[in-house]
Design a protein around this motif. Structure first.
Motif, PDB file in Angstrom:
ATOM      1  N   ARG A 181       3.539   4.274  10.847  1.00 37.75           N
ATOM      2  CA  ARG A 181       4.691   5.154  10.452  1.00 37.75           C
ATOM      3  C   ARG A 181       4.593   5.742   9.275  1.00 37.75           C
ATOM      4  N   TYR A 182       3.968   5.283   8.271  1.00 36.33           N
ATOM      5  CA  TYR A 182       3.849   5.888   7.085  1.00 36.33           C
ATOM      6  C   TYR A 182       4.971   6.618   6.483  1.00 36.33           C
ATOM      7  N   ALA A 183       6.140   6.035   6.538  1.00 34.99           N
ATOM      8  CA  ALA A 183       7.354   6.354   5.905  1.00 34.99           C
ATOM      9  C   ALA A 183       7.232   6.083   4.424  1.00 34.99           C
ATOM     10  N   GLN A 184       6.540   5.281   4.148  1.00 41.62           N
ATOM     11  CA  GLN A 184       6.212   4.675   2.574  1.00 41.62           C
ATOM     12  C   GLN A 184       7.754   4.082   2.104  1.00 41.62           C
ATOM     13  N   GLN A 185       8.406   3.451   2.870  1.00 46.16           N
ATOM     14  CA  GLN A 185       9.704   2.949   2.494  1.00 46.16           C
ATOM     15  C   GLN A 185       9.993   1.420   2.402  1.00 46.16           C
ATOM     16  N   VAL A 186       9.158   0.503   3.032  1.00 48.41           N
ATOM     17  CA  VAL A 186       9.032  -0.780   3.139  1.00 48.41           C
ATOM     18  C   VAL A 186       9.302  -1.355   1.756  1.00 48.41           C
ATOM     19  N   GLY A 187       8.490  -1.052   0.728  1.00 53.42           N
ATOM     20  CA  GLY A 187       8.544  -1.413  -0.718  1.00 53.42           C
ATOM     21  C   GLY A 187       9.713  -1.042  -1.461  1.00 53.42           C
ATOM     22  N   THR A 188      10.346   0.082  -0.993  1.00 54.73           N
ATOM     23  CA  THR A 188      11.682   0.539  -1.884  1.00 54.73           C
ATOM     24  C   THR A 188      12.409  -0.356  -1.548  1.00 54.73           C
ATOM     25  N   VAL A 189      12.481  -0.545  -0.146  1.00 56.53           N
ATOM     26  CA  VAL A 189      13.593  -1.301   0.457  1.00 56.53           C
ATOM     27  C   VAL A 189      13.716  -2.748  -0.097  1.00 56.53           C
ATOM     28  N   LEU A 190      12.370  -3.212   0.006  1.00 64.47           N
ATOM     29  CA  LEU A 190      12.109  -4.714  -0.093  1.00 64.47           C
ATOM     30  C   LEU A 190      12.444  -4.925  -1.787  1.00 64.47           C
ATOM     31  N   GLY A 191      12.137  -4.016  -2.572  1.00 67.99           N
ATOM     32  CA  GLY A 191      12.659  -4.166  -4.097  1.00 67.99           C
ATOM     33  C   GLY A 191      13.934  -4.288  -4.317  1.00 67.99           C
ATOM     34  N   GLY A 217       0.796  -1.035   0.184  1.00 67.34           N
ATOM     35  CA  GLY A 217      -0.078   0.084  -0.084  1.00 67.34           C
ATOM     36  C   GLY A 217       0.799   1.233  -0.138  1.00 67.34           C
ATOM     37  N   ALA A 218       0.009   2.633   0.073  1.00 66.90           N
ATOM     38  CA  ALA A 218       1.002   3.611   0.177  1.00 66.90           C
ATOM     39  C   ALA A 218       1.813   3.712   1.313  1.00 66.90           C
ATOM     40  N   GLY A 219       1.548   3.372   2.559  1.00 62.78           N
ATOM     41  CA  GLY A 219       2.231   3.454   3.767  1.00 62.78           C
ATOM     42  C   GLY A 219       1.624   2.754   4.705  1.00 62.78           C
TER      43      GLY A 219
END
Ligand SMILES: Cc1cc2nc3c(=O)[nH]c(=O)nc-3n(C[C@H](O)[C@H](O)[C@H](O)COP(=O)(O)OP(=O)(O)OC[C@H]3O[C@@H](n4cnc5c(N)ncnc54)[C@H](O)[C@@H]3O)c2cc1C
Lengths: 249, 299
Positions: A122-132, A116-118
């Protein structure tokens, strides 16, 4: 196609009690799946319904994930099954993504990971970018539209000043916007069916990365004292009072 | 001497980022992905971005470059591209990206960001050997930052993008530029409006007051009646006008965080128990469909 939708449980904001010294009491807060994670679940469901395959929910977290109610709730939104990894929900993006990456590899043959968006907390929106990056797969955030075209997905990515149309080869990792769809409300049938869907608990990877930061404090921000004057009456009356107030500013 | 690295792909955003970086370090080095040399930086490493390539495709080589040059402090903007770039660069450097809404002190680095939708502010110290910061626009520095301009040396840097993503086209967003942050009066609209055309009621009031129009997130992202730049809150714009008039907005904490700095808050809501009233100087209990036209007449 096998799609994984990542979800995170977090305490409900409204249930968080703020003490006079601005510390937080989370003990009475119910834990719920983040509102924006449901956009990832919905997007995954629609893709699987269209091209066939399986939608797997994946969540890392603590005790909250053991609750039948929470599991059923998220399973009723369109997941085929749920995979749960034990871990600290307060972990940073790298720690969280490390656990998720291991689980994605364990699930195996995953064509697309959606987020999702975040997260709701925390709504840092960073788990996806790091996971990728950890999975070494093409990664995009702010995906506002997506369409499977044979071996790739064509996405529209919503930037601040425009829209990018991008072809993303599979397998990939995509984080969607909160406007990409309207998540379904589960019906009675979905809720009953959810109870029968499989839940798999996987062990977290050994040797988690060190935390990037040390928390100094978590406090409610200082509140401004507002006048809190309330006016009621007919529309004309209240509009007069309001106009007077505004003109005096 | 401390050195900060900034990741830039746009001149204007890059200049703003230099300002944040100067608050944390004496020297600023920019890695410019297709945006040319940055006059405000002391040194720019310019990278040519091939057509059809996203700047994010350079995350891995940029991380390698940063590691090779011994960078310990890296800043990116908190926009969509900056977030992806920073997250991936951080991951390749073996750290988590750090979300920064405010800076408490530069050394050791202590920053703040909201949590639980704005119910809380987390203060944390960066303890990792490399700090990759995702900096909100205008995140204030620990001290007032003098408008230093750099010596602006330039070095070309040849980096190879990672294959994969193919940029098919970019469509510029049509429509006006808004700058809510500098508006002195703002009228905010929420889900209390039943149809897009009804927003004209709020526009009429805004015109009378000389106010900018803003909205809650669902108005922008849910129904798409207003552009995303106009929504206020923890994930949208933060504003500090002299007057904020909230119409048909319930007052969820995620929204209120964005208007905490307003001098005066006025709310119109038909629900007497709406949470917004506890955060307003003046609350009007009433149906916006009746109150707004009457207000236009009375102003
Ligand atoms: C991680 C996260 C981040 C978020 N970030 C943001 C953010 O940055 N900004 C943001 O705004 N939201 C944000 N939200 C969403 C937020 O939680 C609320 O859902 C949202 O602010 C509610 O918008 P609203 O007040 O317009 O709608 P509602 O909550 O539906 O309120 C509508 C109000 O209108 C009133 N009303 C209805 N009809 C009338 C009438 N005829 N006359 C007068 N009043 C009427 C109702 O009484 C009600 O109070 C976020 C949520 C999450 C989970």
């Amino acid at each position: 196609m096998r799609i994984v939708a990542c979800i995170k449980a977090a305490p409900e904001d409204q249930d968080i009690h703020v003490a006079p010294d601005r510390t937080l009491d989370l003990s009475r807060a119910a834990w719920k799946v983040g509102a924006y994670d449901l956009n990832a679940v919905e997007a995954g469901r629609r893709l699987v319904d269209e091209v066939g395959g399986e939608l797997v929910g994946l969540s890392m977290g603590g005790e909250a994930l053991a609750a039948t109610k929470l599991r059923k709730d998220v399973l009723s939104r369109g997941l085929d099954r749920l995979v749960v990894v034990a871990g600290d929900p307060a972990g940073d993006a790298l720690q969280t993504a490390t656990a998720l990456a291991a689980a994605v590899n364990e699930i195996g043959d995953v064509d697309l990971v959606l987020l999702g968006a975040g997260s709701a907390d925390r709504y840092a929106q960073q788990v996806g970018t790091v996971l990728g990056a950890l999975l070494g797969r093409p990664t995009l955030n702010a995906v506002d539209h997506l369409e499977v075209q044979r071996d790739h997905v064509r996405v529209e990515r919503l930037l601040e000043d425009g829209v990018q149309v991008v072809d993303v080869p599979l397998p990939a990792v995509l984080a969607v916007t909160s406007g990409i769809n309207t998540p379904r409300i589960a019906g009675m049938k979905d809720i009953l069916a959810a109870g029968k869907k499989p839940v798999l608990e996987v062990t977290p990877p050994v040797g988690a990365p060190a935390a990037t930061t040390r928390t100094v404090s978590v406090l409610a921000p200082e509140q401004k004292d507002r006048g809190r004057v309330l006016v009621e009456g007919t529309a004309t009356e209240v509009a007069q009072q309001l106009a007077q107030f505004l003109k005096a500013l | 001497m401390t050195e900060a690295w900034i990741l830039v792909y746009d001149q204007e955003a890059g200049t703003a980022l230099t300002r944040s970086a100067r608050a944390l370090a004496d020297r600023v080095v920019a890695v410019s992905l297709g945006a040319g040399a940055l006059a405000t930086a002391d040194l720019t490493l310019t990278v040519d971005v091939a057509p059809g390539t996203l700047v994010e495709a350079y995350a891995r080589p940029v991380a390698a470059l940063l590691a090779e040059r011994g960078a310990t402090l890296v800043l990116a903007g908190a926009d969509v591209r900056g977030r992806l770039l920073a997250g991936q660069v951080a991951a390749h450097l073996g750290v988590s990206p750090v979300d920064v809404a405010g800076v408490v002190q530069a050394s050791p680095l202590v920053v703040t960001h909201p949590a639980y939708g704005g119910v809380a502010v987390v203060t944390e110290e960066v303890t990792a050997p490399v700090a990759v910061l995702v900096v909100a626009a205008g995140a204030p520095g620990p001290a007032a930052t003098p408008p230093v301009s750099g010596s602006s040396a330039v070095e070309a840097s040849a980096l190879e993008p990672e294959p994969g993503l193919v940029l098919v086209e970019t469509r510029a967003k049509s429509g006006e530029q808004v700058n809510l942050a500098s508006a002195t009066r703002v009228v905010g609209v929420g889900r209390g409006f039943g149809a897009e055309a009804d927003l004209d009621l709020a526009r009429a009031v805004a015109a009378k007051l000389g106010a900018e129009l803003a909205c809650s997130r669902p108005i922008a992202e849910g129904v798409g009646w207003m552009p995303a730049e106009r929504y206020v809150g923890v994930s949208g714009a933060t504003i500090a006008p002299d007057l904020y008039l909230a119409v048909g907005i319930s007052g969820q904490v995620q929204h209120l965080v964005g208007v905490r700095g307003a001098k005066v808050v006025v709310a119109i809501n038909k629900d007497k128990n709406a949470p917004i009233f506890a955060h307003a100087d003046l609350g009007v209990v009433g149906d916006l469909y009746e109150v707004l036209p009457a207000l236009v007449a009375a102003l």
